[in-house]
Every structure is written in C-alpha cells, then in structure tokens.
Design a protein around this motif. Structure first.
Motif, PDB file in Angstrom:
ATOM      1  N   ARG A  84     -13.425  45.774  21.206  1.00  0.00           N
ATOM      2  CA  ARG A  84     -11.670  46.053  21.948  1.00  0.00           C
ATOM      3  C   ARG A  84     -10.897  45.052  22.183  1.00  0.00           C
ATOM      4  NH1 ARG A  84     -13.728  50.685  24.123  1.00  0.00           N
ATOM      5  NH2 ARG A  84     -13.244  49.683  26.337  1.00  0.00           N
ATOM      6  N   ASN A  85     -11.627  43.916  22.814  1.00  0.00           N
ATOM      7  CA  ASN A  85     -10.893  42.626  23.421  1.00  0.00           C
ATOM      8  C   ASN A  85     -10.718  41.656  22.500  1.00  0.00           C
ATOM      9  OD1 ASN A  85     -10.968  43.090  26.301  1.00  0.00           O
ATOM     10  ND2 ASN A  85     -13.051  42.043  26.478  1.00  0.00           N
ATOM     11  N   LYS A  86     -12.242  41.515  21.562  1.00  0.00           N
ATOM     12  CA  LYS A  86     -11.416  40.681  20.150  1.00  0.00           C
ATOM     13  C   LYS A  86     -10.818  40.990  18.780  1.00  0.00           C
ATOM     14  CE  LYS A  86     -13.730  37.479  18.253  1.00  0.00           C
ATOM     15  NZ  LYS A  86     -13.010  35.817  18.145  1.00  0.00           N
ATOM     16  N   MET A  87     -10.521  42.424  19.263  1.00  0.00           N
ATOM     17  CA  MET A  87      -9.747  42.819  18.290  1.00  0.00           C
ATOM     18  C   MET A  87      -8.028  42.860  18.919  1.00  0.00           C
ATOM     19  SD  MET A  87     -11.003  46.440  16.787  1.00  0.00           S
ATOM     20  CE  MET A  87     -11.314  46.909  17.800  1.00  0.00           C
TER      21      MET A  87
ATOM     22  N   GLU B 167     -10.006  30.548  21.501  1.00  0.00           N
ATOM     23  CA  GLU B 167     -11.355  30.489  22.201  1.00  0.00           C
ATOM     24  C   GLU B 167     -11.125  29.343  22.971  1.00  0.00           C
ATOM     25  OE1 GLU B 167     -13.859  33.846  20.770  1.00  0.00           O
ATOM     26  OE2 GLU B 167     -13.261  33.725  18.693  1.00  0.00           O
ATOM     27  N   ILE B 168     -11.164  29.639  24.348  1.00  0.00           N
ATOM     28  CA  ILE B 168     -12.033  29.231  24.894  1.00  0.00           C
ATOM     29  C   ILE B 168     -12.607  29.203  26.030  1.00  0.00           C
ATOM     30  CG2 ILE B 168      -9.962  27.575  24.796  1.00  0.00           C
ATOM     31  CD1 ILE B 168      -8.995  28.700  27.326  1.00  0.00           C
TER      32      ILE B 168
ATOM     33  N   PRO C 248     -13.899  36.564  24.762  1.00  0.00           N
ATOM     34  CA  PRO C 248     -13.448  35.814  24.606  1.00  0.00           C
ATOM     35  C   PRO C 248     -12.373  35.812  25.500  1.00  0.00           C
ATOM     36  CG  PRO C 248     -12.807  37.751  23.156  1.00  0.00           C
ATOM     37  CD  PRO C 248     -13.814  37.978  23.856  1.00  0.00           C
ATOM     38  N   SER C 249     -11.522  34.128  25.954  1.00  0.00           N
ATOM     39  CA  SER C 249     -10.708  34.477  26.656  1.00  0.00           C
ATOM     40  C   SER C 249      -9.868  33.861  25.875  1.00  0.00           C
ATOM     41  CB  SER C 249     -10.758  33.690  27.963  1.00  0.00           C
ATOM     42  OG  SER C 249     -11.213  32.340  27.757  1.00  0.00           O
TER      43      SER C 249
ATOM     44  N   ASP D 186      -2.873  22.807  28.627  1.00  0.00           N
ATOM     45  CA  ASP D 186      -3.241  22.299  30.349  1.00  0.00           C
ATOM     46  C   ASP D 186      -3.939  22.957  31.575  1.00  0.00           C
ATOM     47  OD1 ASP D 186      -0.980  22.970  30.401  1.00  0.00           O
ATOM     48  OD2 ASP D 186       0.090  21.074  31.247  1.00  0.00           O
ATOM     49  N   GLY D 187      -3.903  24.161  30.993  1.00  0.00           N
ATOM     50  CA  GLY D 187      -4.112  25.500  31.765  1.00  0.00           C
ATOM     51  C   GLY D 187      -5.640  24.987  32.062  1.00  0.00           C
ATOM     52  N   PRO D 188      -6.540  25.611  33.278  1.00  0.00           N
ATOM     53  CA  PRO D 188      -7.669  25.926  33.940  1.00  0.00           C
ATOM     54  C   PRO D 188      -8.681  26.130  31.775  1.00  0.00           C
ATOM     55  CG  PRO D 188      -6.856  27.556  34.257  1.00  0.00           C
ATOM     56  CD  PRO D 188      -6.143  26.799  33.546  1.00  0.00           C
ATOM     57  N   ASN D 189      -9.829  25.389  31.965  1.00  0.00           N
ATOM     58  CA  ASN D 189     -10.487  25.711  31.351  1.00  0.00           C
ATOM     59  C   ASN D 189      -9.969  25.561  29.475  1.00  0.00           C
ATOM     60  OD1 ASN D 189     -12.720  26.236  32.855  1.00  0.00           O
ATOM     61  ND2 ASN D 189     -11.959  28.451  33.007  1.00  0.00           N
ATOM     62  N   ALA D 190      -9.515  25.048  29.493  1.00  0.00           N
ATOM     63  CA  ALA D 190      -8.188  24.511  28.166  1.00  0.00           C
ATOM     64  C   ALA D 190      -8.797  23.316  27.811  1.00  0.00           C
ATOM     65  CB  ALA D 190      -6.867  24.478  28.209  1.00  0.00           C
TER      66      ALA D 190
END
Length: 140
Positions: A13-16, A45-46, A58-59, A82-86
């Motif tokens: 569901r998250n991926k969709m 995706e990061i 995924p985020s 430029d956010g975290p984990n970007a």
C-alpha cells in the motif's frame, strides 16, 4: 488481526501511494513545460524505515524544485532535497531552455510510463497476495 494489517500488504500500500504521489509530480512537470524558470521535480526513494518484522517501507523526498523558502511557520513548505537522509539525485537531463525551463517532455513521459507500469505491478502483487490469503483461510 485482519488481513489488511499484515506487514507485506502495508508495504505494498505504501509503495502504491508513493507511485501515486510521483505520478502527480511528473504530471505537474508536464503541465508546466512552457512556464519560464520552472524546474522539474521528481520523487526519489531515499533510505528506508524499518517496518514490522524487519521489512522495509520506502520513504521519499522531492528532488529538484524552485528553492522556495518558508519564511513563516504558517507557510506551506515543500519537502526539499536537503532534508535528513536526502540524496540530491539530479535527473539525467541537463537541458535548460533560454526561458530557464528545465522540463524535457520526452524524459517526463518516459518516467510517467515507467511509474505507471511499476504501479500496476505493485497493485497486481497486492491483489494476488489478498487472493492467496483468501485461499489459505478457505474463503474462496
């Protein structure tokens, strides 16, 4: 516990939802192909956040954009690269027209087609998973 609470179904569901959000950004890029100084954006995706059972979901972060800044906490801001984990992933193209627009319609349409086929694959996996669960409990 219902069928829809299973981690694999939640991840699908998250991926969709991710593919739906990416399709909206790609459509925005195509719609603004003639707007001066428009910079195309994409949803990349990061990293990943660990889900239940050690599975990952995924985020995402919006990549590209026009560098808008929030000057007040009441302003609606965009997620930036430029956010975290970007990871600032630049799209393959580097064409910028004299008006400052960086949208390449061919690239955007290719991305949209790939995104659509990926979404259909994930939706098919989701449906097949539900069918398998129904068979397992004898509801079919």
């Amino acid at each position: 516990m219902s069928f829809t609470d299973l981690p694999i179904l939640g991840m699908l569901r998250n991926k969709m939802q991710w593919h739906q959000a990416r399709q909206a950004l790609l459509a925005e890029n195509v719609a603004n192909a003639d707007m001066p100084n428009f910079k195309p954006r994409d949803l990349a995706e990061i990293g990943s956040s660990s889900g239940p059972g050690g599975m990952t979901a995924p985020s995402a972060a919006i990549v590209g954009g026009d560098g808008l800044a929030r000057t007040d906490v009441k302003h609606i801001g965009l997620a930036t690269a430029d956010g975290p984990n970007a990871t600032p992933k630049r799209f393959k193209g580097f064409e910028i027209r004299p008006g400052g627009n960086g949208v390449n319609l061919e690239e955007e349409m290719m991305k949209a087609g790939e995104n659509q086929s990926d979404y259909q694959m994930v939706a098919s996996l989701y449906q097949k998973s539900l069918d398998a669960l129904k068979i397992a409990v004898g509801k079919r």
